[in-house]
Write a protein that holds these residues in place. Structure first.
Motif, PDB file in Angstrom:
ATOM      1  N   ALA A 126      51.642   9.469  24.160  1.00 32.65           N
ATOM      2  CA  ALA A 126      50.381   9.349  24.897  1.00 32.65           C
ATOM      3  C   ALA A 126      50.449   9.996  26.275  1.00 32.65           C
ATOM      4  CB  ALA A 126      49.993   7.882  25.019  1.00 32.65           C
ATOM      5  N   VAL A 127      51.603   9.889  26.939  1.00 29.67           N
ATOM      6  CA  VAL A 127      51.741  10.502  28.259  1.00 29.67           C
ATOM      7  C   VAL A 127      51.533  12.009  28.169  1.00 29.67           C
ATOM      8  CG1 VAL A 127      53.406  11.077  30.063  1.00 29.67           C
ATOM      9  CG2 VAL A 127      53.183   8.711  29.307  1.00 29.67           C
ATOM     10  N   SER A 137      50.016  13.566  25.702  1.00 29.42           N
ATOM     11  CA  SER A 137      48.644  13.815  25.244  1.00 29.42           C
ATOM     12  C   SER A 137      47.671  13.763  26.411  1.00 29.42           C
ATOM     13  CB  SER A 137      48.249  12.783  24.181  1.00 29.42           C
ATOM     14  OG  SER A 137      49.079  12.868  23.044  1.00 29.42           O
ATOM     15  N   GLY A 138      47.847  12.780  27.293  1.00 31.12           N
ATOM     16  CA  GLY A 138      46.976  12.664  28.453  1.00 31.12           C
ATOM     17  C   GLY A 138      47.070  13.879  29.355  1.00 31.12           C
ATOM     18  N   MET A 139      48.281  14.393  29.516  1.00 27.07           N
ATOM     19  CA  MET A 139      48.471  15.577  30.358  1.00 27.07           C
ATOM     20  C   MET A 139      47.841  16.818  29.726  1.00 27.07           C
ATOM     21  SD  MET A 139      52.442  14.931  31.443  1.00 27.07           S
ATOM     22  CE  MET A 139      52.609  16.559  32.157  1.00 27.07           C
ATOM     23  N   LEU A 140      48.048  16.991  28.410  1.00 32.19           N
ATOM     24  CA  LEU A 140      47.595  18.204  27.739  1.00 32.19           C
ATOM     25  C   LEU A 140      46.095  18.206  27.455  1.00 32.19           C
ATOM     26  CD1 LEU A 140      50.522  18.649  25.169  1.00 32.19           C
ATOM     27  CD2 LEU A 140      50.113  19.995  27.242  1.00 32.19           C
ATOM     28  N   LEU A 141      45.547  17.031  27.069  1.00 31.38           N
ATOM     29  CA  LEU A 141      44.161  16.977  26.615  1.00 31.38           C
ATOM     30  C   LEU A 141      43.174  16.563  27.700  1.00 31.38           C
ATOM     31  CD1 LEU A 141      44.750  15.279  23.129  1.00 31.38           C
ATOM     32  CD2 LEU A 141      44.470  17.713  23.620  1.00 31.38           C
ATOM     33  N   PHE A 142      43.622  15.763  28.666  1.00 29.95           N
ATOM     34  CA  PHE A 142      42.683  15.227  29.654  1.00 29.95           C
ATOM     35  C   PHE A 142      43.073  15.585  31.089  1.00 29.95           C
ATOM     36  CE2 PHE A 142      42.743  12.312  25.971  1.00 29.95           C
ATOM     37  CZ  PHE A 142      41.435  12.473  25.548  1.00 29.95           C
ATOM     38  N   ASP A 143      44.017  16.505  31.237  1.00 25.49           N
ATOM     39  CA  ASP A 143      44.440  16.980  32.563  1.00 25.49           C
ATOM     40  C   ASP A 143      44.887  15.839  33.477  1.00 25.49           C
ATOM     41  OD1 ASP A 143      43.903  19.680  31.963  1.00 25.49           O
ATOM     42  OD2 ASP A 143      41.776  19.391  32.452  1.00 25.49           O
ATOM     43  N   GLU A 144      45.528  14.829  32.894  1.00 26.54           N
ATOM     44  CA  GLU A 144      46.031  13.716  33.694  1.00 26.54           C
ATOM     45  C   GLU A 144      47.361  14.100  34.345  1.00 26.54           C
ATOM     46  OE1 GLU A 144      44.076  10.201  30.884  1.00 26.54           O
ATOM     47  OE2 GLU A 144      46.256  10.374  31.090  1.00 26.54           O
ATOM     48  N   GLN A 145      47.624  13.515  35.510  1.00 27.07           N
ATOM     49  CA  GLN A 145      48.844  13.789  36.245  1.00 27.07           C
ATOM     50  C   GLN A 145      49.762  12.574  36.222  1.00 27.07           C
ATOM     51  OE1 GLN A 145      49.491  16.865  37.520  1.00 27.07           O
ATOM     52  NE2 GLN A 145      47.527  17.484  36.612  1.00 27.07           N
ATOM     53  N   ALA A 193      56.439   4.332  32.531  1.00 26.48           N
ATOM     54  CA  ALA A 193      56.926   4.903  31.266  1.00 26.48           C
ATOM     55  C   ALA A 193      58.441   4.827  31.185  1.00 26.48           C
ATOM     56  CB  ALA A 193      56.456   6.353  31.146  1.00 26.48           C
ATOM     57  N   ALA A 194      59.134   5.040  32.299  1.00 32.27           N
ATOM     58  CA  ALA A 194      60.595   4.988  32.309  1.00 32.27           C
ATOM     59  C   ALA A 194      61.094   3.585  31.974  1.00 32.27           C
ATOM     60  CB  ALA A 194      61.124   5.430  33.675  1.00 32.27           C
ATOM     61  N   PHE A 195      60.439   2.568  32.520  1.00 31.23           N
ATOM     62  CA  PHE A 195      60.831   1.194  32.206  1.00 31.23           C
ATOM     63  C   PHE A 195      60.668   0.908  30.708  1.00 31.23           C
ATOM     64  CE2 PHE A 195      60.168  -0.066  36.809  1.00 31.23           C
ATOM     65  CZ  PHE A 195      61.490  -0.443  37.000  1.00 31.23           C
ATOM     66  N   VAL A 203      47.980   7.732  30.936  1.00 30.13           N
ATOM     67  CA  VAL A 203      49.344   7.553  31.426  1.00 30.13           C
ATOM     68  C   VAL A 203      49.535   6.197  32.096  1.00 30.13           C
ATOM     69  CG1 VAL A 203      49.775  10.025  31.688  1.00 30.13           C
ATOM     70  CG2 VAL A 203      48.783   8.749  33.602  1.00 30.13           C
ATOM     71  N   VAL A 204      48.438   5.519  32.440  1.00 33.40           N
ATOM     72  CA  VAL A 204      48.512   4.151  32.958  1.00 33.40           C
ATOM     73  C   VAL A 204      48.210   3.151  31.847  1.00 33.40           C
ATOM     74  CG1 VAL A 204      47.478   2.474  34.559  1.00 33.40           C
ATOM     75  CG2 VAL A 204      47.915   4.823  35.306  1.00 33.40           C
ATOM     76  N   TYR A 205      47.144   3.412  31.083  1.00 32.66           N
ATOM     77  CA  TYR A 205      46.697   2.502  30.032  1.00 32.66           C
ATOM     78  C   TYR A 205      47.786   2.263  28.973  1.00 32.66           C
ATOM     79  CZ  TYR A 205      44.209   1.254  25.703  1.00 32.66           C
ATOM     80  OH  TYR A 205      43.824   0.669  24.517  1.00 32.66           O
ATOM     81  N   THR A 206      48.387   3.329  28.467  1.00 34.56           N
ATOM     82  CA  THR A 206      49.305   3.199  27.335  1.00 34.56           C
ATOM     83  C   THR A 206      50.556   2.391  27.661  1.00 34.56           C
ATOM     84  OG1 THR A 206      48.499   5.326  26.531  1.00 34.56           O
ATOM     85  CG2 THR A 206      50.462   4.451  25.480  1.00 34.56           C
TER      86      THR A 206
END
Length: 315
Positions: A105-106, A108-116, A125-127, A260-263
């Motif tokens: 999802a991280v 996907s968010g970057m590639l599809l929705f231009d999320e940073q 995500a690391a945790f 990147v926050v929701y997932t």
């Protein structure tokens, strides 16, 4: 604040959904039983969403396409869920599936929705990646204590198949999270209730095709699979109410939170619930004092993921 409250409500409802799914998955003896229970689930969901829409539905071409894709992927996910619960320890299944969905999802968010990726979302995500590592350490330590070689081999095969199904399910789950996000931010669609009503219509259509194929000419098996004890339908209907409200909450959260926050938050919630239910319904020997550290590590990392994400949302 409303977003944080929605996440809290999602947590409670997810626990209810997972509990109900575990119960009726255990009582679905055959593939046909699983199909029958999911048909009832989808039909009841149609009624719920029709009522929530004020008994008025509105569709357009974009909504129909979203519903079709979402319904097919949801149908596959429902079928996979039955077998995952039967083959894999609920705690490990939840940790593995949640962590895989976060990674996918991280990106996907970057590639599809231009999320940073921010510092907070990266830490979250690391945790969760630490959680999956801790979960496999737990599984390895618990399995090493099993002295029955035949049982170890059988459990290993079931574990590997469960892992494979969980990986596939994670890919499917990420796909319909992307669909939900796309729907939530698409201004050319109609309302969420109509979208989810039509989704469940497509789920019913999928099972209408799957069940006769699975019966292999033994059509009498289909109505027999619907003859269940009342308690089975209590679990199904409990899952219907909780999961349908959760889906509406998810659409709202995805409209107000990046993936990147929701997932990470959603999957951390699922991980902790999985560990709780694993303790309640799993082998209690695996939760003996000597395994306490390995059982608590995944939950601790997931809790850190939630705290970090919460800090990001209140900034």
């Amino acid at each position: 604040m409303l977003v944080l409250l929605c996440y809290g409500g999602y947590w409670a409802l997810t626990l209810c959904v997972t509990l109900c799914n575990k119960k009726y998955a255990d009582r679905a003896a055959t593939f046909m039983d699983a199909c029958a229970l999911n048909v009832v689930f989808a039909a009841a969901s149609c009624v719920v969403y029709f009522a929530l829409a004020g008994f008025r539905l509105s569709f357009n071409a974009r909504t129909v396409i979203y519903s079709l894709l979402f319904g097919v992927s949801m149908c596959l996910s429902l079928l996979l869920a039955v077998y995952k619960f039967k083959l894999l320890d609920i705690a490990v299944m939840t940790v593995l599936g949640s962590s895989l969905q976060i990674i996918i999802a991280v990106f996907s968010g970057m590639l599809l929705f231009d999320e940073q990726i921010t510092l907070y979302s990266g830490l979250s995500a690391a945790f969760m990646l630490c959680a999956i590592f801790a979960a496999f350490l737990r599984q390895k330590k618990v399995s090493a204590a099993d002295e029955d070689e035949t049982l170890k081999r059988r459990n290993k095969r079931a574990f590997l198949l469960g892992v494979l199904l969980t990986v596939i399910s994670s890919l499917v789950g990420t796909f319909f999270t992307v669909l939900q996000k796309s729907f939530a931010v698409d201004e050319g669609v109609t309302d969420s209730q109509s979208f989810l009503f039509l989704t469940n219509v497509f789920i019913l259509a999928c099972f209408a095709v799957v069940m006769p194929i699975a019966a292999r000419g033994r059509m009498r098996e289909i109505p027999r699979s619907f003859v269940r004890k009342p308690i089975d339908y209590v679990f199904v209907l409990g899952s219907v109410v909780a999961s349908n409200v959760n889906t509406l909450i998810s659409v709202y959260l995805l409209a107000h939170s990046p993936m990147v926050v929701y997932t990470p938050v959603i999957n951390a919630i699922g991980l902790i619930n999985g560990l709780l239910l694993g303790f309640c319904f799993g082998d209690r020997r695996q939760w003996a004092a000597r395994y306490l550290l390995w059982n608590m590590l995944p939950a601790a990392f997931a809790a850190c993921s939630i705290v970090v994400s919460a800090l990001a949302m209140v900034q």
